[in-house]
Enzyme design. Structure first.
Site, short mmCIF file in Angstrom:
data_model
loop_
_atom_site.label_atom_id
_atom_site.label_comp_id
_atom_site.label_asym_id
_atom_site.label_seq_id
_atom_site.Cartn_x
_atom_site.Cartn_y
_atom_site.Cartn_z
N LYS A 263 111.40 -35.46 61.03
CA LYS A 263 111.36 -36.91 61.14
C LYS A 263 111.95 -37.35 62.47
O LYS A 263 111.45 -38.28 63.12
CB LYS A 263 112.14 -37.53 59.98
CG LYS A 263 112.29 -39.04 60.07
CD LYS A 263 113.15 -39.58 58.94
CE LYS A 263 113.40 -41.08 59.09
NZ LYS A 263 114.28 -41.60 58.02
N ARG A 264 113.00 -36.69 62.90
CA ARG A 264 113.66 -37.03 64.17
C ARG A 264 112.69 -36.87 65.34
O ARG A 264 112.70 -37.68 66.27
CB ARG A 264 114.88 -36.12 64.35
CG ARG A 264 115.61 -36.29 65.67
CD ARG A 264 116.22 -37.66 65.82
NE ARG A 264 116.96 -37.78 67.07
CZ ARG A 264 117.29 -38.93 67.61
NH1 ARG A 264 116.95 -40.08 67.04
NH2 ARG A 264 117.97 -38.97 68.75
#
Length: 501
Positions: A263-264
């Site tokens: 997600k980062r």
């Protein structure tokens, strides 16, 4: 087991569905549909502490949006339900006790505090604590307690877990459809917990039991589950069941550098990693991607058809899919390539399919819609080739509806010559008198006129485009003029003459 292909996608409802999970679902779906089989959704919610409300519905919505709906699952009973593990929990204890009775599992009464102390002691020596064949006889479990002591602890409701009894000194081996022969040294394995003190099974027991009871023929899952394969094979062996065929998919890697896509990475790179939006994270749907494009690029992350074809619809993917062509190594994620796939699928759409996006863009920009759907569809078709996303259609065609308020300075400097005003004024006089005219006819007539007048086409076309568009872009200039009509075309030429002369 069954001769029919039955596959399952078994996510945990602990948050949004990552695109890696969507790819796993897709590969299961493709295999099932290729062989006329069944695609099952099973919700593995045994970890109640990490359960997230709304996550299950998100998973279902995501599969439906991607166009790969499940055949059996929550709300779609197929004779093998329930399809939530939390609703099947009463049955797991029976299997755990069966393993104890056959000496393949045992009760362990060790406290969390005592195990933490053992882990800390091992760490201090630079070692890793493993609860397994080498040390379990010295721990507090039914293998070293007498039957009377064990029964007394159970009668007193002493907290316990049920652990699998790993057989030491052997090679646990089998075949993976992607990786070939896989082997594990049992002396390096630990005795995994199968049944927890809260009365719920762990992933391992529930997974194997459910796959058996649901007659799953193939287990297609991510590479991160490969270390669990040793235990799962041993469980099938202990129960005396035929194991399904296993296939462990390669990781989806970051766009650059080592590691799995996270997600980062999406937050930093400005691209989605979820199919649908979740909290503050934008999904592919909300970013404007077509589901066909998402499915297309996910299919090619770790699989190839064996030829040069890159653009597929779902039916083509079903026809060509083969687990034998799934690679072992990780697949690098390319955000720019995902946009390319979306553009390719957008080009395959009809112009009328883009009409809602065009109207939405007009509404958001405050442009009054004075045109018929037929006229708007013509505009969408003229700019479609340059669009990457459906929402680009209006920004690429805004000049059709609103006369330029400014003119590209570099284009004006290069194309607006001292002779341009005179040429345009003469062109306005010669321009076809009909309000509506055919672009090809107007082009032919004006080219003939230019030749007679000794005017180069370059001296006409670029300035005319500047007048109509405000920049040197857009479809064929006579197509633009024909759509606008004579009156609007003349008004825009005069407007440019007034402002630029």
């Amino acid at each position: 087991m069954t001769n029919q292909v039955r596959v399952r996608f078994a996510p945990s409802p602990t948050g949004p569905l990552h695109i890696g999970g969507v790819r796993t679902a897709l590969f299961n779906y493709l295999l099932a549909k290729k062989h006329g089989g069944t695609f099952i959704l099973r919700i593995e919610d045994t970890d109640q502490k990490r359960f997230v409300p709304g996550a299950e519905q998100y998973i279902i919505d995501a599969l439906n949006w991607c166009g790969i709906p499940f055949d059996e699952g929550p709300g779609k009973e197929g004779g093998y339900g329930p399809y939530r593990q939390s609703e099947r929990k009463e049955g797991y204890r029976k299997y755990a006790l069966e393993l104890i009775a056959s000496n393949h599992a045992y009760y362990a009464f060790d406290t969390e505090e005592s195990l933490n102390q053992l882990r800390a002691s091992a760490e201090a020596l630079g070692e890793v604590f493993v609860y397994g064949p080498k040390n379990r006889s010295g721990l507090r479990n039914s293998l070293q307690l007498s039957p009377e002591e064990t029964n007394a602890l159970l009668a007193n409701q002493e907290p316990y877990v049920i652990r699998f009894k790993t057989e030491g000194g052997r090679q646990v081996s089998g075949s993976d459809l992607i990786r070939g022969v896989v082997q594990f040294d049992s002396d390096l394995l630990d005795d995994k917990v199968l049944f927890k003190s809260d009365g719920m099974p762990t992933y391992h027991l529930a997974n194997v039991v459910d796959d058996h009871e649901m007659k799953i023929s193939h287990v297609i899952r991510g590479e991160e589950w490969l270390p669990s394969l040793a235990l799962h094979w041993q469980l099938y062996e202990a129960f005396g069941w035929e194991a399904p065929a296993f296939a462990h998919l390669p990781l989806i890697l970051k766009p650059s550098g080592p590691g799995k896509l996270s997600k980062r990475d999406g937050e930093v790179g400005g691209f989605p990693v979820f199919p649908l939006s979740w909290e503050q994270s934008t999904g592919y749907r909300e970013a404007g991607y077509a589901p066909e494009a998402v499915i297309n690029f996910l299919a090619l992350l770790g699989w190839n058809p064996g030829d040069e074809q890159e653009v597929f619809d779902l039916a083509e993917l079903v026809e060509k899919f083969d687990l034998a062509r799934v690679q072992k190594s990780g697949a690098r994620f390319d955000p720019d390539k995902t946009k390319w796939f979306n553009q390719q699928h957008l080009q395959k759409m009809s112009a009328s399919d883009l009409l809602p996006a065009l109207k939405k863009g007009m509404e958001q920009a405050g442009v009054e819609n004075r045109w018929s759907d037929q006229a708007l569809t013509q505009v969408a078709g003229m700019v479609q080739e340059r669009a990457v996303f459906a929402q680009d259609i209006f920004s690429l065609s805004e000049y059709f509806f609103t006369a330029p308020q400014a003119y590209d300075a570099k284009a004006v400097e290069k194309q607006w010559k001292p002779t341009t005003p005179d040429i345009l004024q003469r062109l306005m006089v010669f321009w076809p008198q009909e309000e509506r005219f055919e672009a090809a006819v107007a082009e032919q007539v004006i080219k003939a006129w230019a030749g007679q007048e000794g005017i180069s086409l370059g001296a006409i076309m670029a300035p005319l485009r500047l007048c109509l568009v405000g920049a040197l872009q857009g479809p064929h200039v006579f197509d633009i003029a024909a759509w606008m009509g004579r009156e609007e075309t003349m008004d825009r030429i005069q407007r440019a003459l007034d402002r630029l002369t």
